[in-house]
Design a protein around this motif. Structure first.
Motif, PDB file in Angstrom:
ATOM      1  N   GLN A   1       0.825  -1.208   0.000  1.00  0.00           N
ATOM      2  CA  GLN A   1       0.000   0.000   0.000  1.00  0.00           C
ATOM      3  C   GLN A   1       0.857   1.255   0.000  1.00  0.00           C
ATOM      4  O   GLN A   1       0.514   2.239  -0.656  1.00  0.00           O
ATOM      5  CB  GLN A   1      -0.965  -0.024   1.183  1.00  0.00           C
ATOM      6  CG  GLN A   1      -2.066  -1.049   0.981  1.00  0.00           C
ATOM      7  CD  GLN A   1      -2.922  -1.262   2.209  1.00  0.00           C
ATOM      8  OE1 GLN A   1      -2.439  -1.207   3.331  1.00  0.00           O
ATOM      9  NE2 GLN A   1      -4.202  -1.536   1.973  1.00  0.00           N
TER      10      GLN A   1
ATOM     11  N   ILE B 250      -9.132  -3.678 -13.645  1.00  0.00           N
ATOM     12  CA  ILE B 250      -9.530  -2.611 -12.717  1.00  0.00           C
ATOM     13  C   ILE B 250      -9.877  -3.192 -11.350  1.00  0.00           C
ATOM     14  O   ILE B 250      -9.437  -2.689 -10.314  1.00  0.00           O
ATOM     15  CB  ILE B 250     -10.708  -1.797 -13.299  1.00  0.00           C
ATOM     16  CG1 ILE B 250     -10.215  -0.959 -14.490  1.00  0.00           C
ATOM     17  CG2 ILE B 250     -11.339  -0.904 -12.236  1.00  0.00           C
ATOM     18  CD1 ILE B 250     -11.330  -0.379 -15.338  1.00  0.00           C
ATOM     19  N   LEU B 251     -10.660  -4.272 -11.333  1.00  0.00           N
ATOM     20  CA  LEU B 251     -11.019  -4.915 -10.065  1.00  0.00           C
ATOM     21  C   LEU B 251      -9.786  -5.462  -9.347  1.00  0.00           C
ATOM     22  O   LEU B 251      -9.655  -5.326  -8.131  1.00  0.00           O
ATOM     23  CB  LEU B 251     -12.041  -6.035 -10.299  1.00  0.00           C
ATOM     24  CG  LEU B 251     -13.439  -5.575 -10.690  1.00  0.00           C
ATOM     25  CD1 LEU B 251     -14.293  -6.776 -11.097  1.00  0.00           C
ATOM     26  CD2 LEU B 251     -14.086  -4.786  -9.572  1.00  0.00           C
TER      27      LEU B 251
ATOM     28  N   MET C  48      -7.908  -2.482  -7.891  1.00  0.00           N
ATOM     29  CA  MET C  48      -8.609  -1.935  -6.725  1.00  0.00           C
ATOM     30  C   MET C  48      -8.421  -2.838  -5.511  1.00  0.00           C
ATOM     31  O   MET C  48      -8.143  -2.356  -4.410  1.00  0.00           O
ATOM     32  CB  MET C  48     -10.100  -1.756  -7.046  1.00  0.00           C
ATOM     33  CG  MET C  48     -10.374  -0.612  -8.002  1.00  0.00           C
ATOM     34  SD  MET C  48     -12.084  -0.536  -8.599  1.00  0.00           S
ATOM     35  CE  MET C  48     -13.027  -0.602  -7.109  1.00  0.00           C
TER      36      MET C  48
ATOM     37  N   GLY D 106      -4.886  -2.487  -4.220  1.00  0.00           N
ATOM     38  CA  GLY D 106      -4.690  -1.225  -3.504  1.00  0.00           C
ATOM     39  C   GLY D 106      -5.392  -1.190  -2.148  1.00  0.00           C
ATOM     40  O   GLY D 106      -4.848  -0.683  -1.171  1.00  0.00           O
ATOM     41  N   ILE D 107      -6.594  -1.735  -2.077  1.00  0.00           N
ATOM     42  CA  ILE D 107      -7.354  -1.709  -0.823  1.00  0.00           C
ATOM     43  C   ILE D 107      -6.762  -2.676   0.200  1.00  0.00           C
ATOM     44  O   ILE D 107      -6.527  -2.317   1.354  1.00  0.00           O
ATOM     45  CB  ILE D 107      -8.844  -2.050  -1.087  1.00  0.00           C
ATOM     46  CG1 ILE D 107      -9.504  -0.911  -1.871  1.00  0.00           C
ATOM     47  CG2 ILE D 107      -9.583  -2.299   0.213  1.00  0.00           C
ATOM     48  CD1 ILE D 107     -10.872  -1.269  -2.426  1.00  0.00           C
TER      49      ILE D 107
END
Length: 139
Positions: free
Chosen positions: A30, A90-91, A94, A97-98
């Motif tokens: 992160q 994209i998923l 995401m 990153g999360i």
């Protein structure tokens, strides 16, 4: 050497590399993705350092008729960038990153911090099952 032993050794080497490099540490991942905050560039060196051995592996592969533990290479063909691929990327990004995890490091983290990573791994397998059993149109 049997395929199972080769797979086990490969998986252990991969997991050890992820753990040693810091790629299995969600906080480090992160921080690497936080370009405008507390950015940690160390994973860029890890990823950059992976390019050289991979280039060597591709050169060796091009000179082999078949891999050591199979009758032929099983490589995906080149495909176009379509809607399904873009949405999946994209998923994936995401989620990375999360959670600070992607599939390889998540599985490696099962040995390091199983309670913390288990919800991610369960969700990952649910998503894989959903993709397998729910038809997705690429048009």
């Amino acid at each position: 050497m049997s395929k199972v032993v080769i797979a086990l050794i490969s998986g252990l080497l991969f997991g050890a590399g992820l753990a040693y490099s810091g790629m299995a540490d969600p906080a480090r991942v992160q921080s690497f993705l936080d370009l405008f905050g507390n950015w940690d560039p160390t994973l860029a060196f890890v990823m950059g350092g992976a390019v050289l051995p991979m280039a060597v592996a591709w050169m060796i592969k091009s000179r082999l008729a078949s891999p050591l533990a199979a009758t032929s290479f099983d490589l995906p063909g080149t495909s176009k960038i379509d809607r399904s691929l873009a949405i999946g990327a994209i998923l994936f990004g995401m989620g990375w990153g999360i959670a600070g995890l992607c599939p390889g490091p998540a599985l490696a983290d099962l040995a390091l911090a199983p309670k913390a990573v288990l919800p991610f791994v369960v969700a990952m397998f649910v998503g894989m099952a959903a993709h397998r059993f729910i038809p997705v149109s690429s048009t």
